[in-house]
Design an enzyme around this catalytic site. Structure first.
Site, PDB file in Angstrom:
ATOM      1  CG  ASP A  13     -17.810  13.058  18.192  1.00  0.00           C
ATOM      2  OD1 ASP A  13     -18.650  13.972  18.113  1.00  0.00           O
ATOM      3  OD2 ASP A  13     -17.332  12.665  19.279  1.00  0.00           O
ATOM      4  N   GLY A  14     -14.421  13.535  16.856  1.00  0.00           N
ATOM      5  CA  GLY A  14     -13.305  14.207  17.522  1.00  0.00           C
ATOM      6  C   GLY A  14     -12.787  15.388  16.718  1.00  0.00           C
TER       7      GLY A  14
END
Length: 137
Positions: free
Chosen positions: A22-23
């Protein structure tokens, strides 16, 4: 950077892979939008939200799924089936679970240093963006 990469990312919990994925996914999207000439924060945010939302990530997962090898398919499935997720408003359960699988796969590629697969993945995301009139400014 290598000292932070896991030696065996396939052994990490699916939600841990999704967390790192996600990051990385969001950072790539933000860099892409800056490269498109967007400078106003509200425009950047609006476009980023459309690209990182569960619906778009699920669409991306559907598109790349036929190209996955068995290990990648396993990572996607583990992320999709992970327990303990909170489903946000505006996302179906199916889309959110598949999006989590997509994030796990991105995390897996990132931790493996598989830049070619990541590049292919994001090229497909940019194709989705260009095909979707919602993204047109």
């Amino acid at each position: 950077m290598d000292k932070y990469l896991s030696d065996q990312p396939e052994l990490l919990p699916a939600l841990t892979l999704a967390y790192i994925g996600d990051g990385y996914y969001e950072m790539v999207v933000r860099n892409f939008l800056l490269g498109q000439g967007l400078r106003r924060v509200d425009d950047l945010h609006k476009n980023a939200v459309e690209l990182v939302c569960a619906t778009t990530q699920a669409q991306l997962a559907h598109r790349i799924q036929p190209t996955l090898n068995p290990a990648e398919e396993t990572v996607l499935r583990r992320g999709r089936n992970a327990k303990g997720m909170h489903i946000p408003k505006g996302a179906t359960v199916a889309n959110y679970r598949l999006a989590t699988g997509m994030e796990a796969l991105v995390g897996y590629w990132y931790l493996n240093g598989d830049w070619e697969r990541l590049d292919d993945c994001f090229k497909e995301l940019w194709r989705i963006r260009s095909e979707n009139e919602e993204f047109l400014q």
